[in-house]
Enzyme design. Structure first.
Site, PDB file in Angstrom:
ATOM      1  CG  ASP A 220       5.082  -0.937   2.550  1.00 22.17           C
ATOM      2  OD1 ASP A 220       3.923  -0.700   2.940  1.00 22.17           O
ATOM      3  OD2 ASP A 220       5.535  -2.087   2.392  1.00 22.17           O
ATOM      4  CG  HIS A 221       0.794   4.669   4.401  1.00 26.74           C
ATOM      5  ND1 HIS A 221       1.022   5.062   5.694  1.00 26.74           N
ATOM      6  CD2 HIS A 221       0.247   5.744   3.774  1.00 26.74           C
ATOM      7  CE1 HIS A 221       0.614   6.309   5.856  1.00 26.74           C
ATOM      8  NE2 HIS A 221       0.148   6.759   4.695  1.00 26.74           N
ATOM      9  NE  ARG A 222       2.955  -3.599   3.472  1.00 26.40           N
ATOM     10  CZ  ARG A 222       3.410  -4.673   2.833  1.00 26.40           C
ATOM     11  NH1 ARG A 222       2.794  -5.839   2.998  1.00 26.40           N
ATOM     12  NH2 ARG A 222       4.470  -4.600   2.053  1.00 26.40           N
TER      13      ARG A 222
ATOM     14  N   PRO B 190       0.855  -1.195   0.000  1.00 30.35           N
ATOM     15  CG  PRO B 190       0.115  -0.918   2.207  1.00 30.35           C
ATOM     16  CD  PRO B 190       0.920  -1.832   1.332  1.00 30.35           C
TER      17      PRO B 190
END
Length: 477
Positions: free
Chosen positions: A447-449, A274
């Site tokens: 990466d938004h994680r 994401p």
């Protein structure tokens, strides 16, 4: 006794390779660890040594053919057996240096009997000039016009043949050097051998422009048809209209080799990560000033990309979570201790990301030299497999392509990528007044994680601050 040499495991999960060129022929006497074939995997082009010595009995596969791990490449027989059977006449002196025990070698330089490997004969090498009797005869491709008019009067056939032959530059006896696999593949897909052309490059090297020019000559049947029609009209013969327009014909390009691996990796990145993108315009005028000052002080040139790479390494030290990857199996963020900086490079084999390993332990000078070495290899994409693995963060200078910015795709399994746009002069406000400054756009995809926008923005503004004021980096050295 006959022995089979199978395509070995090339590592990194690679299960197939394309035959680029055979370095031996049936009947040749080879020694253990002698390079016998050149193959192109998705990672690189390598020479494979034979684990057996003896006489080459047969080869399996043609240049351009894709083979899989475990398939037979060639068979080798005992030189003494073949000599006694009258199959191959092997001199005693040659037979005394041929070993028949396997070495277990996988790639060149990994064998156990390196000292027994003879130097490759120039005539049998990739760039050698084979004897006329040994030269492989390229498959003859009959031009469509010649087929269509084969049974026509001599006047028409002669005109068509003259038109076609005037554009032909293929010589089956010629063996020009062809380095780029893209050039070789392009020629094969159009029905001829690139090495049969007269190259316009250094030492007769066949370039892509040479192949494209010959392809255009091959598509000159339209001219030949016009000549044939004119002659046919003169002799009173009716000719059918042309039904094929070569310029509008569809072309199918197989997704193989490096393109296949890149496709799979980018698809995985889009599917699993994401991602979010942020960007920032930066005044890089002071960076160019610092580069010139370094040149004056050290008499050494430092590229702008090398200096930005130095800033990126410092930024990753300050925001280490961006130097990470996500372990989906354990649902953990793996924060890497070493910074292995990937450098996106456009090569003749396509987009590749060679890696500067342990960039965090390098000085600015060492980082510059490592980057220069990668740039020197980029045109041909001749990177070793180890140079294309282990990256933890990627730097992409797409400004060299003439664009300002890009929402790049993260190089899976990394967590972020930083893009550098082109550097151009723009109007810029300096102390409440307009001035002309050198401006660059930085694009950050993360990466938004792994982190939130605050961390990514902190990293981006830190790198931007170093570009606008390079002296500020001294505080972190």
């Amino acid at each position: 006794m006959s022995r089979e040499f199978l395509l070995p495991d090339l590592g990194e999960g690679l299960t197939e390779a394309e035959i680029v060129a055979w370095l031996v022929a049936p009947g040749d006497t080879i020694a253990i660890d002698q390079a016998v074939v050149e193959v192109e995997s998705a990672k690189s082009i390598v020479e494979l040594p034979s684990p057996y010595g003896g006489v080459v009995a047969s080869l399996f596969g043609e240049p351009g053919q894709v083979i899989h791990a475990g398939q037979v490449l060639l068979t080798v027989t005992d030189a003494t057996d073949d000599a006694s059977a009258g199959v191959v006449d092997v001199p005693d002196a040659a037979a005394t240096v041929v070993a028949v025990e396997g070495s277990g070698a996988v790639l060149v330089g990994y064998g156990t009997t390196e000292s027994t490997r003879p130097a490759r004969k120039v005539a049998a090498g990739r760039f050698g000039t084979p004897r006329a009797a040994d030269a492989p005869a390229p498959a003859a491709s009959t031009p469509p016009v010649a087929v269509a008019l084969a049974e026509r009067p001599a006047e028409v056939a002669a005109s068509v043949s003259a038109a076609i032959d005037s554009s032909s530059t293929v010589d089956p006896i010629r063996h020009s050097p062809v380095v780029s696999p893209i050039v070789r593949r392009l020629a094969r897909e159009n029905g001829f051998d690139a090495s049969a052309l007269a190259g316009s490059g250094h030492d007769g090297l066949v370039l892509r422009s040479d192949v494209e020019e010959h392809i255009r000559a091959l598509t000159a049947p339209a001219v030949a048809v016009d000549v044939a029609v004119e002659v046919a009209v003169d002799v009173g013969i009716a000719t059918p209209p042309s039904t094929v327009d070569a310029a509008s014909a569809d072309i199918r390009i197989p997704i193989t080799g490096l393109r296949k691996v890149v496709s799979q990796r980018l698809t995985t990145s889009r599917r699993e990560i994401p991602e979010a993108t942020i960007w920032l315009d930066v005044d890089a005028t002071a960076l160019f000033t610092a580069r010139d000052q370094l040149l004056a002080a050290t008499d050494e040139r430092f590229s702008v990309t090398a200096l930005i790479a130095r800033f990126v390494v410092a930024g990753l030290r300050r925001y280490p979570v961006l130097n990470s990857s996500v372990d989906t199996a354990s649902q953990e963020i793996l924060q890497h201790g070493a910074i292995n900086l990937g450098i996106a490079a456009q090569t003749s084999r396509g987009l590749m990301v060679p890696v500067i390993h342990r960039a965090h332990a390098m000085s600015t000078r060492q980082l510059r030299d490592a980057l220069a070495a990668l740039v020197a290899q980029s045109p041909d994409g001749t990177f070793s497999p180890s140079a294309l693995t282990g990256g933890t963060f990627t730097l992409n200078n797409f400004g060299s392509l003439g664009v300002d910015g890009s929402a790049a795709i993260i190089n899976h399994p990394e967590a972020a990528i930083l893009g550098i746009g082109r550097m151009i002069e723009r109007p810029w406000v300096v102390e409440h007044a307009l001035a002309v400054r050198t401006v660059v756009e930085l694009s950050m995809v993360f990466d938004h994680r792994v982190c939130d926008g605050g961390t990514a923005a902190g990293f981006l503004t830190y790198v931007a601050g170093c570009i606008e004021n390079p002296v500020s980096l001294l505080a972190d050295l």
